[in-house]
Scaffold this motif. Structure first.
Motif, PDB file in Angstrom:
ATOM      1  N   ARG A 253       0.841  -1.196   0.000  1.00  0.00           N
ATOM      2  CA  ARG A 253       0.000   0.000   0.000  1.00  0.00           C
ATOM      3  C   ARG A 253       0.881   1.253   0.000  1.00  0.00           C
ATOM      4  NH1 ARG A 253      -3.346  -3.354   3.439  1.00  0.00           N
ATOM      5  NH2 ARG A 253      -5.215  -3.830   2.229  1.00  0.00           N
ATOM      6  N   LYS A 254       0.275   2.347  -0.365  1.00  0.00           N
ATOM      7  CA  LYS A 254       0.981   3.633  -0.410  1.00  0.00           C
ATOM      8  C   LYS A 254       1.611   3.973   0.937  1.00  0.00           C
ATOM      9  CE  LYS A 254       0.218   8.423  -1.836  1.00  0.00           C
ATOM     10  NZ  LYS A 254      -0.788   9.376  -2.353  1.00  0.00           N
ATOM     11  N   ASP A 255       0.950   3.547   2.032  1.00  0.00           N
ATOM     12  CA  ASP A 255       1.468   3.841   3.370  1.00  0.00           C
ATOM     13  C   ASP A 255       2.559   2.866   3.817  1.00  0.00           C
ATOM     14  OD1 ASP A 255       0.052   1.517   3.967  1.00  0.00           O
ATOM     15  OD2 ASP A 255      -1.399   2.509   5.288  1.00  0.00           O
ATOM     16  N   GLY A 256       2.963   1.938   2.922  1.00  0.00           N
ATOM     17  CA  GLY A 256       4.043   1.010   3.235  1.00  0.00           C
ATOM     18  C   GLY A 256       3.618  -0.308   3.840  1.00  0.00           C
ATOM     19  N   VAL A 257       2.323  -0.512   4.040  1.00  0.00           N
ATOM     20  CA  VAL A 257       1.823  -1.756   4.619  1.00  0.00           C
ATOM     21  C   VAL A 257       1.738  -2.834   3.538  1.00  0.00           C
ATOM     22  CG1 VAL A 257      -0.164  -2.859   5.742  1.00  0.00           C
ATOM     23  CG2 VAL A 257       0.550  -0.560   6.429  1.00  0.00           C
ATOM     24  N   GLU A 258       2.314  -4.002   3.842  1.00  0.00           N
ATOM     25  CA  GLU A 258       2.241  -5.147   2.940  1.00  0.00           C
ATOM     26  C   GLU A 258       0.986  -5.955   3.243  1.00  0.00           C
ATOM     27  OE1 GLU A 258       5.649  -7.705   2.897  1.00  0.00           O
ATOM     28  OE2 GLU A 258       7.036  -6.017   2.756  1.00  0.00           O
ATOM     29  N   PHE A 259       0.437  -6.627   2.225  1.00  0.00           N
ATOM     30  CA  PHE A 259      -0.722  -7.484   2.416  1.00  0.00           C
ATOM     31  C   PHE A 259      -0.693  -8.595   1.376  1.00  0.00           C
ATOM     32  CE2 PHE A 259      -1.764  -4.144  -0.490  1.00  0.00           C
ATOM     33  CZ  PHE A 259      -2.631  -4.674  -1.430  1.00  0.00           C
TER      34      PHE A 259
END
Length: 168
Positions: free
Chosen positions: A89-95
């Protein structure tokens, strides 16, 4: 790639999955609003970006080579058979994600349409199930174009990787 926008733009908004169309160089030419929401981008931010910006840095170099190989042998298929895939994600969170690829021939050349699903909830459920039933083997289905298997035979069991689920 005005052709892609004119031909697919409105249609992609009716698809529940995140959809990204990219050119042979890995530049996003079109993305639906579901893709923007999934990756945390505002409408219109994704077109022009490289696909690799939507994945963790540790996967980027190998993805460039895999993308090049796909251009030589384009076909409808799930991406990353046998591997776990992750979005960023743009905020750096992986999923964790599940991605299906589909080549689309246009007047502008070959585009690749990616249907992307966040499978975080499925992973949480699988982990919770494993914790509650540690001796129970998790189902292992081969990742194929015929996924998912018939819904009438969903009893928990292991299937050898060489076996295929029964046709529906």
């Amino acid at each position: 790639m005005a052709y892609a926008e004119a031909r697919f733009g409105g249609l992609l908004e009716f698809v529940p999955d995140a959809i990204v169309l990219a050119d042979g160089d890995g530049h996003i030419v079109l993305a639906n609003s579901q893709a923007g929401a999934l990756f945390g981008y505002a409408a219109g931010e994704l077109p022009g970006m490289k696909l690799e910006q939507l994945m963790p840095a540790r996967f980027r170099a190998s993805h460039v080579a895999q993308r090049s190989g796909y251009q030589h042998h384009p076909q409808l298929r799930p991406m990353g058979a046998g591997r776990e895939l992750y979005g960023l994600r743009k905020d750096g969170v992986e999923f964790p994600v599940e991605i299906s690829l589909n080549p689309v021939r246009t007047e502008d050349g070959l585009l690749v349409m990616s249907a992307i699903r966040d499978i975080s909830e499925r992973r949480r459920f699988e982990l919770a199930l494993q914790e509650k039933m540690p001796s129970w083997p998790m189902p292992t289905w081969p990742r194929t174009a015929s996924w998912p298997p018939c819904r009438t035979s969903c009893a928990p069991r292991s299937i050898p990787s060489s076996a295929s689920p029964a046709p529906c």
